[in-house]
Write a protein that holds these residues in place. Structure first.
Motif, PDB file in Angstrom:
ATOM      1  N   ALA A 113       0.057  -6.927 -23.781  1.00  0.00           N
ATOM      2  CA  ALA A 113      -1.021  -7.130 -24.746  1.00  0.00           C
ATOM      3  C   ALA A 113      -2.241  -6.335 -24.308  1.00  0.00           C
ATOM      4  N   SER A 114      -2.864  -5.618 -25.232  1.00  0.00           N
ATOM      5  CA  SER A 114      -4.087  -4.870 -24.976  1.00  0.00           C
ATOM      6  C   SER A 114      -3.864  -3.870 -23.833  1.00  0.00           C
ATOM      7  N   ALA A 115      -4.651  -3.952 -22.733  1.00  0.00           N
ATOM      8  CA  ALA A 115      -4.417  -3.054 -21.609  1.00  0.00           C
ATOM      9  C   ALA A 115      -3.060  -3.317 -20.967  1.00  0.00           C
ATOM     10  N   GLY A 116      -2.597  -4.556 -21.026  1.00  0.00           N
ATOM     11  CA  GLY A 116      -1.238  -4.840 -20.573  1.00  0.00           C
ATOM     12  C   GLY A 116      -0.212  -4.131 -21.434  1.00  0.00           C
ATOM     13  N   GLY A 117      -0.560  -3.917 -22.705  1.00  0.00           N
ATOM     14  CA  GLY A 117       0.292  -3.119 -23.581  1.00  0.00           C
ATOM     15  C   GLY A 117       0.327  -1.668 -23.133  1.00  0.00           C
ATOM     16  N   HIS A 118      -0.801  -1.170 -22.658  1.00  0.00           N
ATOM     17  CA  HIS A 118      -0.807   0.186 -22.112  1.00  0.00           C
ATOM     18  C   HIS A 118       0.094   0.270 -20.887  1.00  0.00           C
ATOM     19  N   LEU A 119       0.033  -0.740 -20.024  1.00  0.00           N
ATOM     20  CA  LEU A 119       0.901  -0.759 -18.840  1.00  0.00           C
ATOM     21  C   LEU A 119       2.368  -0.806 -19.245  1.00  0.00           C
TER      22      LEU A 119
END
Length: 277
Positions: A113-119
């Motif tokens: 999700a969000s920056a975790g989605g980028h990861l």
């Protein structure tokens, strides 16, 4: 339910980096034995990992029949690729214990999700690169890389681009402002290849923090590579909605958006269509 934590200590890891697994234990009363596992990467702009996008999401997916794990990855001041290495280690841990935990080793889905989605999306783009398998397994053979392969990708309002529609804070925390070459590398709409697995994405049209163009750019790149993708754009709602209901409402009380609440059911249907046997 089986519960266990694994401390993570990769190059650059900060104290507290860990993987927490939640396994639905097999029972003679249940028809299902091996289950898919959803590996969650909470958001937080690469400055923290959000509690709202961790256990509540894990338990929501468990209630729908999936095993889950939460990656609390290293954030600022840790820099790229520390979190990526930690996600790779998490994938190895899950695969190494798949038989013991009754996890289907061909159904490990990375969620972010969000920056975790980028990861999560970074990992899905880069898992086949030599540096990951060399650092995590000491070799860059095809067999080693196969252990790192994600089977699916599930993105919630992800940070994707370092270009015009970037969430600048995430990229400042991840790589800084000076390394233009690295900023280009982590602009993921430019890094899609046939390595990326089938993907589910949702976003809101009115996200004021991470513009919806992030998901649109990534989905367009996936289409260009003929990667099977399901994309949902909801007409209203801000950023960081998580489950979009009272369970994940923050003190700001801006995250209850009924029209977005079906995303978890849509995601579960997608997961069931491709990963449940």
């Amino acid at each position: 339910m089986y519960y266990k934590e694994f401390a993570l200590n990769e190059e650059g890891s900060l104290e507290g980096a860990r993987l927490t697994v939640f396994i639905q234990e097999p029972s003679t009363e249940l028809y299902i034995s091996k289950r898919p596992l959803v590996l969650l990467c909470p958001g937080g702009g690469y400055e923290w990992t959000s509690d709202r996008e961790a256990e509540p999401l894990a338990f929501a997916f468990m209630a729908k029949g999936f095993n889950t794990a939460i990656l609390r990855y290293s954030c600022k001041p840790a820099k790229y690729p520390t979190a990526l290495l930690e996600l790779g280690r998490a994938m190895l841990i899950v695969r190494e214990h798949a038989a013991e935990w009754e996890v289907d080793p061909e159904a490990i889905i990375v969620q972010g999700a969000s920056a975790g989605g980028h990861l999560a999306a970074s990992y899905s783009c880069f898992w086949r690169e030599d540096f990951l398998s060399e650092k995590l397994l000491g070799e860059a053979t095809d067999a080693a890389k196969e252990k790192l392969r994600p089977n699916g990708l599930l993105l919630c309002y992800p940070v994707i681009t370092s270009g015009e529609y970037a969430h600048r804070g995430s990229f400042d925390a991840l790589v800084g402002k000076e390394d233009k070459k690295l900023l280009e590398k982590v602009s993921l709409e430019k890094q899609v290849s046939d390595a990326v697995p089938r993907t589910f994405i949702w976003h809101t049209f009115t996200d004021g923090s991470v513009p919806v163009e992030n998901s649109l750019l990534f989905a367009s790149a996936l289409k260009a590579h003929n990667i099977n993708t399901e994309l949902h754009i909801f007409c209203e709602g801000g950023h960081g909605l998580s489950l979009a209901n009272e369970i994940t409402e923050s003190p700001s009380r801006k995250e209850i958006v009924p029209s977005c609440q079906p995303w978890i059911d849509l995601a579960a249907t997608w997961l069931g269509s491709y990963f449940k046997k």
